[in-house]
Design a protein around this motif. Structure first.
Motif, PDB file in Angstrom:
ATOM      1  N   ALA A   1       1.749 -12.187  -2.944  1.00 52.70           N
ATOM      2  CA  ALA A   1       3.047 -12.203  -3.620  1.00 52.70           C
ATOM      3  C   ALA A   1       3.761 -13.524  -3.365  1.00 52.70           C
ATOM      4  CB  ALA A   1       3.900 -11.031  -3.149  1.00 52.70           C
ATOM      5  N   LEU A   2       3.747 -13.990  -2.124  1.00 52.98           N
ATOM      6  CA  LEU A   2       4.396 -15.256  -1.793  1.00 52.98           C
ATOM      7  C   LEU A   2       3.805 -16.392  -2.627  1.00 52.98           C
ATOM      8  CD1 LEU A   2       6.161 -17.157  -0.128  1.00 52.98           C
ATOM      9  CD2 LEU A   2       4.384 -17.127   1.651  1.00 52.98           C
ATOM     10  N   ALA A   3       2.478 -16.470  -2.694  1.00 55.63           N
ATOM     11  CA  ALA A   3       1.820 -17.548  -3.443  1.00 55.63           C
ATOM     12  C   ALA A   3       2.150 -17.468  -4.929  1.00 55.63           C
ATOM     13  CB  ALA A   3       0.315 -17.484  -3.220  1.00 55.63           C
ATOM     14  N   LEU A   4       2.145 -16.263  -5.496  1.00 56.37           N
ATOM     15  CA  LEU A   4       2.416 -16.117  -6.926  1.00 56.37           C
ATOM     16  C   LEU A   4       3.873 -16.408  -7.255  1.00 56.37           C
ATOM     17  CD1 LEU A   4       0.330 -12.930  -7.842  1.00 56.37           C
ATOM     18  CD2 LEU A   4      -0.210 -15.325  -8.342  1.00 56.37           C
ATOM     19  N   TYR A   5       4.789 -15.909  -6.430  1.00 52.47           N
ATOM     20  CA  TYR A   5       6.209 -16.202  -6.665  1.00 52.47           C
ATOM     21  C   TYR A   5       6.474 -17.706  -6.562  1.00 52.47           C
ATOM     22  CZ  TYR A   5       7.577 -11.244  -6.375  1.00 52.47           C
ATOM     23  OH  TYR A   5       7.743  -9.905  -6.599  1.00 52.47           O
ATOM     24  N   ALA A   6       5.845 -18.359  -5.591  1.00 45.97           N
ATOM     25  CA  ALA A   6       6.039 -19.801  -5.419  1.00 45.97           C
ATOM     26  C   ALA A   6       5.542 -20.562  -6.635  1.00 45.97           C
ATOM     27  CB  ALA A   6       5.303 -20.275  -4.163  1.00 45.97           C
ATOM     28  N   GLU A   7       4.449 -20.098  -7.219  1.00 47.96           N
ATOM     29  CA  GLU A   7       3.840 -20.800  -8.350  1.00 47.96           C
ATOM     30  C   GLU A   7       4.537 -20.495  -9.670  1.00 47.96           C
ATOM     31  OE1 GLU A   7      -0.435 -20.917 -10.766  1.00 47.96           O
ATOM     32  OE2 GLU A   7      -0.267 -19.811  -8.874  1.00 47.96           O
ATOM     33  N   ARG A   8       4.898 -19.219  -9.888  1.00 44.78           N
ATOM     34  CA  ARG A   8       5.360 -18.787 -11.207  1.00 44.78           C
ATOM     35  C   ARG A   8       6.838 -18.428 -11.279  1.00 44.78           C
ATOM     36  NH1 ARG A   8       0.544 -14.399 -12.523  1.00 44.78           N
ATOM     37  NH2 ARG A   8      -1.233 -15.706 -11.895  1.00 44.78           N
ATOM     38  N   GLY A   9       7.493 -18.300 -10.139  1.00 43.40           N
ATOM     39  CA  GLY A   9       8.874 -17.844 -10.141  1.00 43.40           C
ATOM     40  C   GLY A   9       8.966 -16.337 -10.053  1.00 43.40           C
ATOM     41  N   LEU A  10      10.162 -15.828  -9.834  1.00 42.39           N
ATOM     42  CA  LEU A  10      10.336 -14.397  -9.615  1.00 42.39           C
ATOM     43  C   LEU A  10      10.076 -13.582 -10.868  1.00 42.39           C
ATOM     44  CD1 LEU A  10      13.550 -14.304  -7.386  1.00 42.39           C
ATOM     45  CD2 LEU A  10      11.174 -14.648  -6.712  1.00 42.39           C
ATOM     46  N   ASP A  11      10.449 -14.131 -12.025  1.00 42.19           N
ATOM     47  CA  ASP A  11      10.330 -13.364 -13.257  1.00 42.19           C
ATOM     48  C   ASP A  11       8.930 -13.412 -13.856  1.00 42.19           C
ATOM     49  OD1 ASP A  11      13.006 -12.652 -13.119  1.00 42.19           O
ATOM     50  OD2 ASP A  11      13.658 -14.415 -14.257  1.00 42.19           O
ATOM     51  N   GLY A  12       8.094 -14.277 -13.331  1.00 38.65           N
ATOM     52  CA  GLY A  12       6.765 -14.435 -13.917  1.00 38.65           C
ATOM     53  C   GLY A  12       5.678 -13.638 -13.236  1.00 38.65           C
ATOM     54  N   VAL A  13       6.045 -12.728 -12.344  1.00 41.28           N
ATOM     55  CA  VAL A  13       5.054 -12.007 -11.539  1.00 41.28           C
ATOM     56  C   VAL A  13       5.363 -10.512 -11.543  1.00 41.28           C
ATOM     57  CG1 VAL A  13       3.972 -11.793  -9.269  1.00 41.28           C
ATOM     58  CG2 VAL A  13       4.817 -14.027 -10.045  1.00 41.28           C
ATOM     59  N   SER A  14       4.400  -9.710 -11.935  1.00 43.31           N
ATOM     60  CA  SER A  14       4.566  -8.251 -11.909  1.00 43.31           C
ATOM     61  C   SER A  14       3.886  -7.682 -10.676  1.00 43.31           C
ATOM     62  CB  SER A  14       3.953  -7.625 -13.162  1.00 43.31           C
ATOM     63  OG  SER A  14       2.543  -7.779 -13.156  1.00 43.31           O
ATOM     64  N   LEU A  15       4.253  -6.461 -10.313  1.00 46.07           N
ATOM     65  CA  LEU A  15       3.594  -5.796  -9.190  1.00 46.07           C
ATOM     66  C   LEU A  15       2.107  -5.617  -9.474  1.00 46.07           C
ATOM     67  CD1 LEU A  15       6.112  -3.038  -8.016  1.00 46.07           C
ATOM     68  CD2 LEU A  15       5.871  -5.389  -7.236  1.00 46.07           C
ATOM     69  N   ARG A  16       1.768  -5.316 -10.717  1.00 46.95           N
ATOM     70  CA  ARG A  16       0.353  -5.151 -11.074  1.00 46.95           C
ATOM     71  C   ARG A  16      -0.409  -6.462 -10.898  1.00 46.95           C
ATOM     72  NH1 ARG A  16      -2.383  -1.233 -13.798  1.00 46.95           N
ATOM     73  NH2 ARG A  16      -0.425  -0.134 -14.149  1.00 46.95           N
ATOM     74  N   ALA A  17       0.218  -7.583 -11.260  1.00 39.76           N
ATOM     75  CA  ALA A  17      -0.437  -8.881 -11.090  1.00 39.76           C
ATOM     76  C   ALA A  17      -0.649  -9.194  -9.613  1.00 39.76           C
ATOM     77  CB  ALA A  17       0.408  -9.975 -11.745  1.00 39.76           C
ATOM     78  N   ILE A  18       0.330  -8.838  -8.777  1.00 39.57           N
ATOM     79  CA  ILE A  18       0.182  -9.052  -7.335  1.00 39.57           C
ATOM     80  C   ILE A  18      -0.974  -8.223  -6.790  1.00 39.57           C
ATOM     81  CG2 ILE A  18       1.291  -8.713  -5.089  1.00 39.57           C
ATOM     82  CD1 ILE A  18       3.979  -9.286  -6.512  1.00 39.57           C
ATOM     83  N   SER A  19      -1.036  -6.966  -7.187  1.00 35.28           N
ATOM     84  CA  SER A  19      -2.113  -6.084  -6.720  1.00 35.28           C
ATOM     85  C   SER A  19      -3.469  -6.632  -7.135  1.00 35.28           C
ATOM     86  CB  SER A  19      -1.920  -4.667  -7.279  1.00 35.28           C
ATOM     87  OG  SER A  19      -0.713  -4.098  -6.828  1.00 35.28           O
ATOM     88  N   ALA A  20      -3.578  -7.063  -8.387  1.00 39.35           N
ATOM     89  CA  ALA A  20      -4.863  -7.565  -8.887  1.00 39.35           C
ATOM     90  C   ALA A  20      -5.271  -8.842  -8.168  1.00 39.35           C
ATOM     91  CB  ALA A  20      -4.773  -7.801 -10.392  1.00 39.35           C
ATOM     92  N   ALA A  21      -4.336  -9.765  -7.997  1.00 38.32           N
ATOM     93  CA  ALA A  21      -4.666 -11.039  -7.361  1.00 38.32           C
ATOM     94  C   ALA A  21      -4.993 -10.886  -5.882  1.00 38.32           C
ATOM     95  CB  ALA A  21      -3.502 -12.019  -7.534  1.00 38.32           C
ATOM     96  N   SER A  22      -4.482  -9.829  -5.254  1.00 40.48           N
ATOM     97  CA  SER A  22      -4.754  -9.624  -3.827  1.00 40.48           C
ATOM     98  C   SER A  22      -6.155  -9.076  -3.578  1.00 40.48           C
ATOM     99  CB  SER A  22      -3.716  -8.668  -3.231  1.00 40.48           C
ATOM    100  OG  SER A  22      -3.885  -7.356  -3.749  1.00 40.48           O
ATOM    101  N   GLY A  23      -6.827  -8.648  -4.644  1.00 36.64           N
ATOM    102  CA  GLY A  23      -8.196  -8.155  -4.512  1.00 36.64           C
ATOM    103  C   GLY A  23      -8.315  -6.695  -4.149  1.00 36.64           C
ATOM    104  N   THR A  24      -7.212  -5.974  -4.157  1.00 33.14           N
ATOM    105  CA  THR A  24      -7.273  -4.546  -3.853  1.00 33.14           C
ATOM    106  C   THR A  24      -7.801  -3.784  -5.064  1.00 33.14           C
ATOM    107  OG1 THR A  24      -4.989  -4.202  -4.598  1.00 33.14           O
ATOM    108  CG2 THR A  24      -5.334  -4.713  -2.275  1.00 33.14           C
ATOM    109  N   ARG A  25      -8.461  -2.674  -4.810  1.00 30.26           N
ATOM    110  CA  ARG A  25      -9.011  -1.874  -5.906  1.00 30.26           C
ATOM    111  C   ARG A  25      -7.935  -1.082  -6.625  1.00 30.26           C
ATOM    112  NH1 ARG A  25     -14.461   0.728  -3.050  1.00 30.26           N
ATOM    113  NH2 ARG A  25     -15.486  -1.283  -2.605  1.00 30.26           N
ATOM    114  N   ASN A  26      -6.870  -0.778  -5.918  1.00 25.78           N
ATOM    115  CA  ASN A  26      -5.806   0.037  -6.487  1.00 25.78           C
ATOM    116  C   ASN A  26      -4.808  -0.864  -7.211  1.00 25.78           C
ATOM    117  OD1 ASN A  26      -3.722   1.761  -7.075  1.00 25.78           O
ATOM    118  ND2 ASN A  26      -3.379   2.450  -4.976  1.00 25.78           N
TER     119      ASN A  26
END
Length: 213
Positions: free
Chosen positions: A17-42
């Motif tokens: 989440a920290l890396a994505l927020y830093a790159e895209r800003g707060l409005d450009g990142v969804s919870l689903r995108a964070i979950s997917a980028a973290s490599g979790t199956r859920n």
């Protein structure tokens, strides 16, 4: 206590989440995108661990303030123990905790600075409430030391200038590499010289005597 898989997953989501927020800003990142980028199956893992978007933002902010707070404490405590602190020492105590995020020992530090820059730029009332709650104790103590060093200036003037200082400090540190590509060319000095230039700049702005406060 041994680290559980849940703790590991939570930390992985937090750093993602920290890396994505830093790159895209707060409005450009969804919870689903964070979950997917973290490599979790859920795909709902971020929601499970943090509840909602504000929960993720607050967890990232808590990680950053946990790093900064002891550094602020060391500097501010020294100021409070001095008979009258110098303005230079106050500016140094304000800046050094944030600049510690640029040190190699904190690999996530540059992302933390860009994240905080986005907190100021992409803010909502809810986000600003989180930001103020986390940093208010340190900001109030620094403002009190400024009042001791510059008693001739009104408290309101000091508070406005201190707010400018924090914004300049965070955004400047987050985008420090831009000094490599300015209208004057690459003007990056060595780290110590750059820090002293910043101290000069802030000290001059804080202490300027207006015609009326």
């Amino acid at each position: 206590m041994p680290t559980t898989s849940g703790d590991t997953t939570r930390q992985k989501i937090l750093m993602t989440a920290l890396a994505l927020y830093a790159e895209r800003g707060l409005d450009g990142v969804s919870l689903r995108a964070i979950s997917a980028a973290s490599g979790t199956r859920n795909s709902a893992a971020a929601h499970y661990h943090f509840g909602n978007r504000l929960g993720v933002i607050e967890a990232v902010l808590t990680m950053i303030t946990d790093h900064l707070r002891p550094r602020f404490e060391n500097g501010i405590s020294a100021l409070e123990a001095a008979p009258v602190p110098s303005l230079r020492d106050i500016v140094r105590a304000t800046a050094l905790p944030y600049l510690s995020l640029l040190m190699p020992a904190t690999p996530w530090g540059p992302s933390a600075l860009r994240f905080m820059a986005h907190l100021h730029a992409d803010n909502t009332p809810e986000v600003m409430k989180l930001l103020n709650r986390h940093f208010q104790p340190e900001v109030e103590r620094i403002e009190a030391q400024l009042h001791r060093a510059l008693p001739e200036l009104s408290r309101n003037t000091l508070r406005i200038r201190l707010a400018f200082t924090f914004v300049n400090l965070i955004h400047g540190a987050a985008e420090i590499d831009l000094l490599a590509n300015t209208p004057f060319g690459d003007i990056r000095p060595d780290d110590a010289t750059l820090f002293n230039h910043f101290l000069d700049y802030v000290e001059g702005g804080l202490s300027f005597k207006p015609s009326q406060n």
